[in-house]
Scaffold this active site. Structure first.
Site, PDB file in Angstrom:
ATOM      1  N   ASP A 138       0.799  -1.168   0.021  1.00  8.13           N
ATOM      2  CA  ASP A 138       0.041  -0.023   0.125  1.00  8.13           C
ATOM      3  C   ASP A 138       0.835   1.136  -0.055  1.00  8.13           C
ATOM      4  O   ASP A 138       1.930   1.150   0.427  1.00  8.13           O
ATOM      5  CB  ASP A 138      -0.785   0.085   1.136  1.00  8.13           C
ATOM      6  CG  ASP A 138      -2.209   1.009   1.178  1.00  8.13           C
ATOM      7  OD1 ASP A 138      -2.389   1.691   0.257  1.00  8.13           O
ATOM      8  OD2 ASP A 138      -3.049   0.584   2.056  1.00  8.13           O
ATOM      9  N   ASP A 188     -10.935   2.262  -2.888  1.00 12.36           N
ATOM     10  CA  ASP A 188     -11.490   1.986  -1.629  1.00 12.36           C
ATOM     11  C   ASP A 188     -13.072   2.101  -1.495  1.00 12.36           C
ATOM     12  O   ASP A 188     -13.652   1.926  -0.694  1.00 12.36           O
ATOM     13  CB  ASP A 188     -10.851   2.754  -0.609  1.00 12.36           C
ATOM     14  CG  ASP A 188      -9.741   2.087  -0.192  1.00 12.36           C
ATOM     15  OD1 ASP A 188      -9.178   1.007  -0.314  1.00 12.36           O
ATOM     16  OD2 ASP A 188      -8.799   3.099   0.786  1.00 12.36           O
TER      17      ASP A 188
HETATM   18  C1  DGJ Z   1      -5.683   2.031   1.859  1.00  9.44           C
HETATM   19  C2  DGJ Z   1      -6.375   0.858   1.280  1.00  9.44           C
HETATM   20  O1  DGJ Z   1      -6.663   1.063  -0.089  1.00  9.44           O
HETATM   21  C3  DGJ Z   1      -7.187   0.048   2.060  1.00  9.44           C
HETATM   22  O2  DGJ Z   1      -7.539  -1.000   1.582  1.00  9.44           O
HETATM   23  C4  DGJ Z   1      -6.483  -0.445   3.322  1.00  9.44           C
HETATM   24  O3  DGJ Z   1      -5.281  -1.191   2.969  1.00  9.44           O
HETATM   25  C5  DGJ Z   1      -5.988   0.917   4.006  1.00  9.44           C
HETATM   26  N1  DGJ Z   1      -5.179   1.695   3.249  1.00  9.44           N
HETATM   27  C6  DGJ Z   1      -5.089   0.661   5.480  1.00  9.44           C
HETATM   28  O4  DGJ Z   1      -4.480   1.610   5.757  1.00  9.44           O
END
Ligand code: DGJ
Length: 757
Positions: free
Chosen positions: A479, A549
């Protein structure tokens, strides 16, 4: 050979199966000019005329009186700067005395089989049988800057990969201040431009507009390709639709700052530029040093946007994604992020795993919050060791328990970041990017690690390796949750600070390469605060990328439609989550959520210990459906049939199995209409001389498909359409599976062939 040099005419002809690209070398000085790019040309007598070198006053050698008039209108293959081409340049170079001026002219060329690697950069690859590369050696005589303009032509795919390698062949230092990867000058035939825009949770929405005099640009100066603009541009004739019209696609194989420009000048000529964003970019070249630009993919299709999509999917599947998982059914995963956020422990994860395993889910992914003192997003980034309070006993016993359930285990990292409240920061505050005397701006309470430094990359990688070696870990989610600001580092001298953004991206690529070398069986999924780094560069390292997300099924229709316009469905991270959706607050049927996620990598992101019995049954069915359909979804040919982004009512797409024997049609009714009628959707690329049995997904029963398939001719499905019966209610979905069978009618008589004996 797909590249030919017509020596007497000084023309290079680059052919792909259905396209031709022509470069001409003009005048005694040897200006590389852009002659043609478009549909395949078998013959090209007279094509040089399009360069207009016989029109006054534009003859380069004979009419030095108006040299700038020539330079300002000639279709340059790679435009110089400062000496008379007043359009936006492709390259800008400053010498040691502060002067700017560059014009690259032809010196020689080489045509090689295959494609060379771009050092340190992701790029398309091909064997000697699959591609050929033209290398045009050019030079600016005054500065001594040499450039190799590279064009790789693929034997089976309508795509060309372009990049440039610069070398300082002079004695004094040079500073590259702009180094675009691609420049394409064309006569403007009244073009429109399509780009993709968004923000966090609303990535890659389409925007289409007419090009007019002036310049239209998109880009990122955020240090990552970003949520806001995608490193892609399509230029097309206004009549272009999904299935017809001429389209030129440009896609940048890079994950950092970028700029793409389409500019129309006083002669109605169009110049398209794509490359690293020149803002905050400067690269020092001491004598003998080189700089390699990332590559741009060019594709042309006269079969509309769908033709462009087919070209890019083919290219990325065969020549960009390296992962051994590309052609494999990925494990159905359940990720605990939306289920627990930071509030979990080993017990909770095991509860989720037990319920999941019973329903056929194959992997548990432990997201953010398992390390250091990470109880919220204000701390611990950089401390990549297990939080024993949450995972007492450590990772190994937890993973073993999960493996015993028959599930694989995956883990989340955010390797490029550092929290002020972390052991790492307390020990190495100078490892965060920052400008001298300026407190760096936080985002999500975190700073960016200076991964331009080898020791920083090494430290983080060693921590990751230790964790990954400590247990049986099959998958990593990498990430990256903030854009870069305060981009300064003590590691590089003053005259190299302009290199930091690009060196950061090179550092990222090196880290992912090392990770994959250390763990060759690892399934890597990239992610950046949702889909802020969904780009072809990252795809070189991971076969799948988290799309967004926003897991709301309806929002996902738009995000996934535009993503699938460029990338195969097998690359799109997509999960079923709970309702009301955490981003949208919208409630959609569980079936529709499943249907939309099935069109990606497929998985879950919810607290499965809390879903109802009825929903559990649906999960078991969706798992079955995934196994029944994923081969087609992953490997098949994708066609957009209706766009919810455009019609605001419904979405529909089709996927044809590579065998040609089957296809799937996904349909989502976003808003119900009062019209009490079914809808007919014309399908693509079926066998017009065959019949198809159309099976509809059975909503409730154990069998997936309704028993009775309806026989419809391929010709009817393509011309009259597939009948989608009227549905009541918003957010409803349908899935059809079509199986090809022999036609019953003879073409000439229309009579039934199958007669009683
Ligand atoms: C952003 C990601 O897109 C989410 O799926 C998740 O992993 C969060 N970060 C965690 O901080």
């Amino acid at each position: 050979m797909c590249i030919t040099y017509l020596k007497d005419r000084r023309l290079f002809k680059l052919d792909t199966p259905h396209t031709t690209y022509v470069i001409g070398i003009v005048g005694e000085d040897g200006y590389p000019g852009h002659v043609y790019y478009g549909a395949y040309l078998e013959h090209m007598t007279g094509i040089e005329d399009v360069l207009r070198i016989n029109e006054d006053p534009f003859t380069p050698d004979e009419n030095a009186r108006a040299k700038t008039a020539f330079l300002d209108s000639f279709p340059m293959e790679y435009a110089g700067h400062g000496v008379g081409d007043f359009r936006e340049s492709a390259v800008r170079v400053k010498d040691a005395h502060g002067h700017s001026g560059v014009m690259l002219t032809y010196v020689s060329h080489e045509i090689i089989k295959g494609k060379e690697k771009l050092p340190g950069l992701p790029a398309t690859f091909a064997t000697e049988e699959e591609a050929a590369t033209l290398k045009l050696y050019c030079k600016d005589e005054v500065t001594g800057l040499e450039a190799v303009l590279s064009y790789t032509v693929f034997e089976q795919v309508d795509a060309i990969a372009r990049s440039v390698r610069f070398t300082n062949a002079g004695q004094e230092d040079l500073f590259l201040e702009k180094a675009m990867s691609c420049c394409l000058d064309m006569d403007n035939r009244d073009f429109e431009v399509l780009t993709l825009h968004g923000e966090a949770t609303r990535e890659r929405h389409k925007a289409r507009r007419r090009l007019d005099y002036g310049s239209f640009s998109i880009g990122s100066v955020r240090g990552r390709s970003g949520h806001q603009d995608h490193p892609f541009m399509a230029v097309m004739i206004p009549e272009t639709t999904e299935h017809q019209g001429e389209v030129y696609g440009f896609h940048f194989v890079y994950s950092g700052n970028f700029k793409a420009t389409a500019a129309v000048n006083q002669f109605n000529s169009l110049r398209v530029l794509m490359g690293i964003h020149p803002e905050d970019f400067s690269w020092k070249l001491t004598s003998g040093e080189s700089f390699q630009t990332p590559e741009v993919i060019l594709t042309y299709s006269d079969k509309g946007l769908g033709g462009m999509t087919a070209n890019l999917h083919q290219l990325y599947r065969n020549h960009l994604i390296r992962s051994k998982y590309l052609h494999r059914k990925r494990p159905i995963l359940i990720n605990n992020w939306e289920a627990t956020y930071f509030d979990f422990n080993a017990e909770k994860l095991l509860d989720i795993a037990k319920e999941s395993a019973a329903l056929g889910i194959e992997m548990l992914v432990m997201d953010d919050g398992w390390f250091g003192n990470r109880y919220d997003d204000n701390r611990a980034l950089g401390d990549w060791f297990v939080n024993e309070e949450k995972l007492n006993g450590g990772l190994k016993p937890l993973v073993e328990e999960i493996n015993k359930l028959g599930m694989q285990f995956g883990i989340w990292f955010e390797p490029e970041m550092i929290s002020e409240d972390s052991d790492l920061y307390r020990e190495h505050p100078d490892w965060a990017l920052s400008l001298p005397s300026r407190k760096p701006s936080l985002y999500r309470n975190q700073l960016v690690l200076d991964i331009t430094r080898a020791e920083v990359r090494e430290h983080i990688l060693q921590q990751m390796f230790q964790v990954l070696h400590s247990a049986n870990i099959a998958y990593v989610k990498w990430d990256m949750n903030r854009s870069l600001s305060d981009v300064g580092t003590a590691a590089w001298p003053a005259d190299r600070q302009g290199e930091v953004y690009h060196r950061y991206v090179l550092g990222l690529y090196e880290m992912q390469e090392r990770l994959l070398e250390e763990f060759p069986n690892l399934l890597l999924e990239n992610c950046s605060a949702g889909g802020a780094r969904f780009d072809p560069g990252m795809l070189y390292y991971s076969p799948q990328i988290w799309c967004s997300d926003d897991t709301d099924a309806i929002e996902r229709l738009a995000i996934q439609e535009s993503t699938a316009m460029l990338y195969p469905l097998s690359t799109m991270g997509a999960h079923v989550s709970v309702c009301p959706n955490h981003v949208m607050g919208r409630t959609t049927p569980f079936e529709t959520r499943g249907m939309v996620a099935l069109a990606g990598t497929f998985g879950y992101e919810l607290d499965i210990t809390r879903v109802s019995g009825e929903e559990k049954q649906m999960i078991a069915r969706q798992v079955k459906l995934y196994h029944a359909c994923n081969d087609i979804i992953r490997e098949g040919d994708y066609y957009r049939l209706a766009s919810y982004q455009e019609n605001h009512l419904y979405d529909c797409f089709q996927i044809n199995a590579p065998t040609g024997e089957e296809c799937l049609v996904f349909y989502v009714q976003v808003l119900a209409e009062a019209k009490k009628r079914s809808r007919f959707i014309t399908l693509q690329n079926l066998d017009k001389d065959a019949d198809y049995l159309v099976y509809e997904l059975e909503p409730q029963s154990d069998a997936l498909w309704k028993e009775e398939g309806k026989r419809v001719s391929g010709a009817v499905l393509m011309k009259a359409g597939l009948q989608v019966e009227r549905m009541k209610g918003d957010f409803q979905s349908r899935l059809y599976r079509l199986k090809r069978i022999e036609c019953q009618e003879t073409a000439s008589t229309g009579s039934i062939a199958e007669q009683p004996a």
